[in-house]
Design an enzyme around this catalytic site. Structure first.
Site, PDB file in Angstrom:
ATOM      1  N   CYS A   6       9.873  20.724  -9.337  1.00 53.71           N
ATOM      2  CA  CYS A   6      10.757  19.773 -10.151  1.00 53.71           C
ATOM      3  C   CYS A   6      10.583  18.267  -8.948  1.00 53.71           C
ATOM      4  CB  CYS A   6      12.107  20.413 -10.320  1.00 53.71           C
ATOM      5  SG  CYS A   6      13.039  19.610 -11.265  1.00 53.71           S
ATOM      6  N   ASP A 125      21.465  27.670  -9.888  1.00 51.89           N
ATOM      7  CA  ASP A 125      21.107  27.017  -8.827  1.00 51.89           C
ATOM      8  C   ASP A 125      22.600  26.913  -8.053  1.00 51.89           C
ATOM      9  OD1 ASP A 125      20.580  24.364  -7.390  1.00 51.89           O
ATOM     10  OD2 ASP A 125      19.820  23.131  -8.659  1.00 51.89           O
TER      11      ASP A 125
END
Ligand SMILES: O=C(O)c1ccccc1N[C@@H]1O[C@H](COP(=O)(O)O)[C@@H](O)[C@H]1O
Length: 203
Positions: A6, A125
Site C-alpha cells: 500500500c 490494522d
C-alpha cells in the site's frame, strides 16, 4: 496468502510489486497522509497495473459516497474505507462502488465478521493507520476472525512470517515497512516483503 503493498506514489513501483508477486497495490488519497497522491497520479498507478493486480483506493477523511465516486471514476478495483465509517456509510458507497474493504482496529471493538457491513474483505490494522506501528496480535486469539481478512500494522519482511503464524490471516498489507522514507517505496524492501509473505507457513 494474498499480499498487498500500500501507499504507492509512482507507477514504476507497480511493476516492482507485480513482478515480485503481489496481489494488490494500494493508493492513499487521504489528504493528511505523507503518501497522499492526486487524481492524476492515482490514475497513472491504476493504468500501469492494467488489471494485473487489484488496485485499492484507501481513504479515511471523506464521505464514503465521495470516495466511491472517486474509486469508480479512476478505475480502481477495490475501495478500502479506513476507520470510522458506519454500516450506513458502507451502504451509500456500495450503491456506487460495490467492492469494498472495511479497515478498522481492534482498539475500537468493531464487528469481526467479514461482510458485517456488506464488505468483501475485512482489514485489521493498528490504531494509527499508516504509522508503521505493530499491535498485540495475541488479542485475536479469542476473537475467531474467519474468512477474507487481512492483517496490517507495522509489517516488514522481518516480522511478516511470525505475524502470519500468530494471526493466520487470509492476506497481509504493508506500507511503512517497505519504505525508504514516508511516501517513497524502497524496491528491495517491497520485493523482500512479498517473498517473505509468500514463503510464510501457516500452522
Ligand atoms: O498509509 C497511510 O498514510 C494511511 C492513511 C490513512 C488510512 C490508511 C493508511 N494506510 C493503511 O495503513 C495500513 C498499513 O500501515 P503500515 O504498514 O503500518 O504503515 C494499510 O492498511 C494502509 O492501507
Amino acid at each position: 496468502m494474498y499480499v498487498k503493498v500500500c501507499g504507492l506514489t509512482d507507477p514504476d513501483t507497480v511493476d516492482v510489486a507485480v513482478d515480485a508477486g503481489a496481489d494488490a497495490v494500494g493508493v492513499v488519497m487521504n489528504r493528511t497522509s505523507p503518501r497522499a497522491v492526486d487524481a492524476d497520479t492515482a490514475r497513472s498507478i491504476v493504468d500501469r497495473a492494467g488489471g494485473r493486480v487489484d488496485t485499492v483506493l484507501v481513504v479515511n477523511d471523506m464521505s464514503a459516497a465521495d470516495a466511491a465516486r472517486i474509486a469508480a471514476g479512476l478505475g480502481f478495483s477495490v475501495l478500502q474505507l479506513h476507520g470510522g465509517y458506519t454500516e450506513a456509510d458502507f451502504a451509500d458507497a456500495a450503491a456506487i462502488f460495490p467492492r469494498l474493504w472495511r479497515a478498522t482496529s481492534l482498539a475500537v471493538d468493531p464487528p469481526l465478521e467479514v461482510g458485517a457491513y456488506g464488505e468483501v474483505a475485512l482489514l485489521l490494522d493498528a490504531p494509527r493507520p499508516g504509522s508503521g506501528e505493530t499491535w498485540d496480535l495475541s488479542v485475536l486469539a479469542d476473537r475467531g476472525v474467519h474468512g477474507a481478512w487481512l492483517l496490517a500494522g507495522g509489517l516488514t519482511s522481518d516480522n511478516v512470517a511470525d505475524a502470519i503464524a500468530a494471526a493466520r490471516p487470509w492476506g497481509v498489507d504493508t506500507s511503512s515497512g517497505v519504505e525508504a522514507s514516508p511516501g517513497v517505496k524502497d524496491h528491495a524492501k517491497v520485493r523482500a516483503f512479498i517473498k517473505a509473505a509468500r514463503e510464510a507457513q501457516t500452522p
